[in-house]
Design a protein around this motif. Structure first.
Motif, PDB file in Angstrom:
ATOM      1  N   CYS A 205     -27.272 -44.690 -22.293  1.00  0.00           N
ATOM      2  CA  CYS A 205     -26.761 -43.980 -23.466  1.00  0.00           C
ATOM      3  C   CYS A 205     -25.656 -44.781 -24.146  1.00  0.00           C
ATOM      4  O   CYS A 205     -25.002 -45.625 -23.526  1.00  0.00           O
ATOM      5  N   SER A 206     -25.462 -44.507 -25.425  1.00  0.00           N
ATOM      6  CA  SER A 206     -24.387 -45.128 -26.191  1.00  0.00           C
ATOM      7  C   SER A 206     -23.091 -44.349 -25.986  1.00  0.00           C
ATOM      8  O   SER A 206     -23.086 -43.227 -25.456  1.00  0.00           O
ATOM      9  N   ASP A 207     -21.978 -44.942 -26.437  1.00  0.00           N
ATOM     10  CA  ASP A 207     -20.682 -44.275 -26.247  1.00  0.00           C
ATOM     11  C   ASP A 207     -20.575 -42.999 -27.069  1.00  0.00           C
ATOM     12  O   ASP A 207     -19.731 -42.155 -26.772  1.00  0.00           O
ATOM     13  N   GLY A 208     -21.419 -42.839 -28.078  1.00  0.00           N
ATOM     14  CA  GLY A 208     -21.423 -41.588 -28.831  1.00  0.00           C
ATOM     15  C   GLY A 208     -21.854 -40.404 -27.998  1.00  0.00           C
ATOM     16  O   GLY A 208     -21.580 -39.250 -28.350  1.00  0.00           O
ATOM     17  N   VAL A 209     -22.512 -40.670 -26.856  1.00  0.00           N
ATOM     18  CA  VAL A 209     -22.899 -39.613 -25.916  1.00  0.00           C
ATOM     19  C   VAL A 209     -21.876 -39.493 -24.802  1.00  0.00           C
ATOM     20  O   VAL A 209     -21.257 -38.440 -24.594  1.00  0.00           O
ATOM     21  N   TRP A 210     -21.682 -40.583 -24.022  1.00  0.00           N
ATOM     22  CA  TRP A 210     -20.883 -40.460 -22.788  1.00  0.00           C
ATOM     23  C   TRP A 210     -19.416 -40.134 -23.053  1.00  0.00           C
ATOM     24  O   TRP A 210     -18.735 -39.570 -22.185  1.00  0.00           O
ATOM     25  N   HIS A 211     -18.925 -40.451 -24.246  1.00  0.00           N
ATOM     26  CA  HIS A 211     -17.518 -40.208 -24.555  1.00  0.00           C
ATOM     27  C   HIS A 211     -17.135 -38.740 -24.403  1.00  0.00           C
ATOM     28  O   HIS A 211     -15.965 -38.429 -24.121  1.00  0.00           O
TER      29      HIS A 211
END
Length: 259
Positions: A197-203
């Motif tokens: 996943c991209s940081d737009g998810v995990w953040h």
């Protein structure tokens, strides 16, 4: 590995609150080898068209090299590293021929028919490995705040909310060669899940929250839930979101195994 399992998989992607989509995600089965699956997430950076060109190039390179890859005779880790190196080279050539500075992250996993999995990443897009709701592994970002966490100067929670959390120390398309880290899972088993996943998810999630969601829901349900919840928590300031989820689910011996 026992054959009494099925592979469930899904991707999710959303523009978030950005004006344009620069993330790209790919999840594909090998065209000739059953049970061999590739998942890739690329977070493009460098302006509207620049970032998208970079992530598009990652996907094009990944698809081409995976289709040519022979899981029985070739080194999977080498194939993944070649994707990074070749995509990086083309992105750099794009930068030289335009005024843009395209860059992209890379987070990918390959599951082989034996259940062995290879993971390679560059930048701050991540791959997570869970057994049930317990995290067994996650990639470490090539970022400024991750370096501070590694040195013990920040906690994970502090890093997530740090004002410089978006500063990368390396990715595809920079002048320096992209950093690459490789991890192997000897055998993915029923009840285990991979997520890129991209940081737009995990953040927007703790590691335990991600585990709870991935364990309780099917990959399709999980991708939809995580995108919706991340959008809600972003409160109008969310980044692009992309994720690919692969889950092994045990089935009764009387059922027909499927991939």
């Amino acid at each position: 590995m026992s054959s009494n399992f099925r592979i469930q998989a899904s991707t999710g992607i959303h523009r978030g609150d950005r004006e344009y989509q620069q993330d790209q995600v790919l999840l594909m089965s090998h065209p000739r080898v059953n049970g061999c699956v590739l998942g890739v997430v690329a977070d493009g950076m460098g302006g509207r068209s620049g970032g998208r060109k970079a992530s598009d190039q990652v996907m094009l390179t990944a698809r081409q090299l995976f289709e040519q890859f022979d899981p029985q005779t070739e080194d999977c880790s080498r194939m993944l590293r070649t994707i990074v190196q070749d995509a990086h080279t083309v992105i750099r050539l794009t930068a030289m021929s335009s005024e843009q500075e395209p860059h992209s992250t890379f987070a990918a996993f390959v599951m082989l028919p034996s259940g062995r999995c290879h993971i390679v990443h560059s930048g701050d897009s991540r791959v997570y490995h869970y057994c049930g709701d317990q995290m067994l592994f996650r990639t470490k970002d090539h970022s400024y705040v991750q370096a501070l966490v590694t040195r013990g100067e920040l906690s994970e929670e502090q890093a997530n909310n740090h004002p410089q959390s978006n500063i990368l120390l390396g990715c595809l398309g920079t002048e320096a060669p992209p950093p690459m880290e490789h991890h192997v899972i000897e055998a993915l088993r029923p009840g285990e899940t991979l997520m890129a996943c991209s940081d737009g998810v995990w953040h927007y999630f703790t590691q335990q929250e991600l585990g709870t969601v991935l364990n309780a829901l099917t990959p399709r349900e999980a991708t939809e839930f995580l995108i919706d919840k991340a959008r809600s928590r972003a409160r109008g300031h969310g980044d692009n979101l992309s994720l690919a989820v692969l889950k092994l689910v045990a089935i009764a011996p009387t059922d027909q195994p499927a991939t």
